[in-house]
Design a protein around this motif. Structure first.
Motif, short mmCIF file in Angstrom:
data_model
loop_
_atom_site.label_atom_id
_atom_site.label_comp_id
_atom_site.label_asym_id
_atom_site.label_seq_id
_atom_site.Cartn_x
_atom_site.Cartn_y
_atom_site.Cartn_z
N LYS A 1 -65.47 -19.02 -44.08
CA LYS A 1 -64.22 -19.63 -43.79
C LYS A 1 -63.36 -18.96 -44.06
N GLN A 2 -62.67 -17.98 -43.46
CA GLN A 2 -61.88 -16.55 -43.46
C GLN A 2 -60.48 -16.73 -43.17
N THR A 3 -59.79 -16.97 -44.17
CA THR A 3 -58.33 -17.09 -44.66
C THR A 3 -57.09 -16.41 -44.70
N SER B 1 -53.27 -15.63 -46.52
CA SER B 1 -51.95 -16.00 -46.83
C SER B 1 -50.80 -15.81 -46.63
N GLU C 1 -50.39 -20.49 -43.66
CA GLU C 1 -51.88 -20.26 -43.79
C GLU C 1 -52.29 -20.03 -42.58
N ALA D 1 -56.45 -20.25 -41.40
CA ALA D 1 -57.67 -20.49 -41.33
C ALA D 1 -58.66 -21.15 -40.38
N ASN D 2 -59.61 -20.55 -39.41
CA ASN D 2 -60.48 -20.57 -38.89
C ASN D 2 -59.84 -20.78 -37.34
#
Length: 92
Positions: free
Chosen positions: A4-6, A8, A21, A23-24
């Motif tokens: 999972k690429q995050t 921030s 943030e 994510a997905n």
């Protein structure tokens, strides 16, 4: 199994700390309290196609009603490690 690429990003939104943030390919906004606590902002939906560079402007539009004369802007922040290895925020 895919990771999972995050992403921030921290912002000072009219004097209030906020974190975005991703994510997905979905953005979620959080208010950051003085002690570092994170509280979701469920009432604001960030368009998934919005780039990180456009989040400050988006936040300015969404939170204009919280503008204070002493804090009239929205700024992206970055984290910097101090000598004591504490994290502090600086406006960039």
């Amino acid at each position: 199994m895919s990771q999972k690429q995050t992403e921030s990003i921290l912002f000072d939104v009219f004097g209030r700390m906020m974190q975005a943030e991703r994510a997905n390919k979905q953005w979620q906004l959080f208010f950051i309290g003085p002690e570092g606590t994170k509280r979701p902002v469920p009432a604001v939906v960030v368009p998934p196609e919005l780039t990180a560079n456009k989040l400050a402007h988006f936040s300015m539009i969404c939170f204009t009603n919280t503008l204070l004369p002493s804090h009239p802007s929205v700024c992206r922040c970055r984290t910097v490690r101090s000598k004591e290895d504490r994290i502090r925020l600086t406006i960039s």
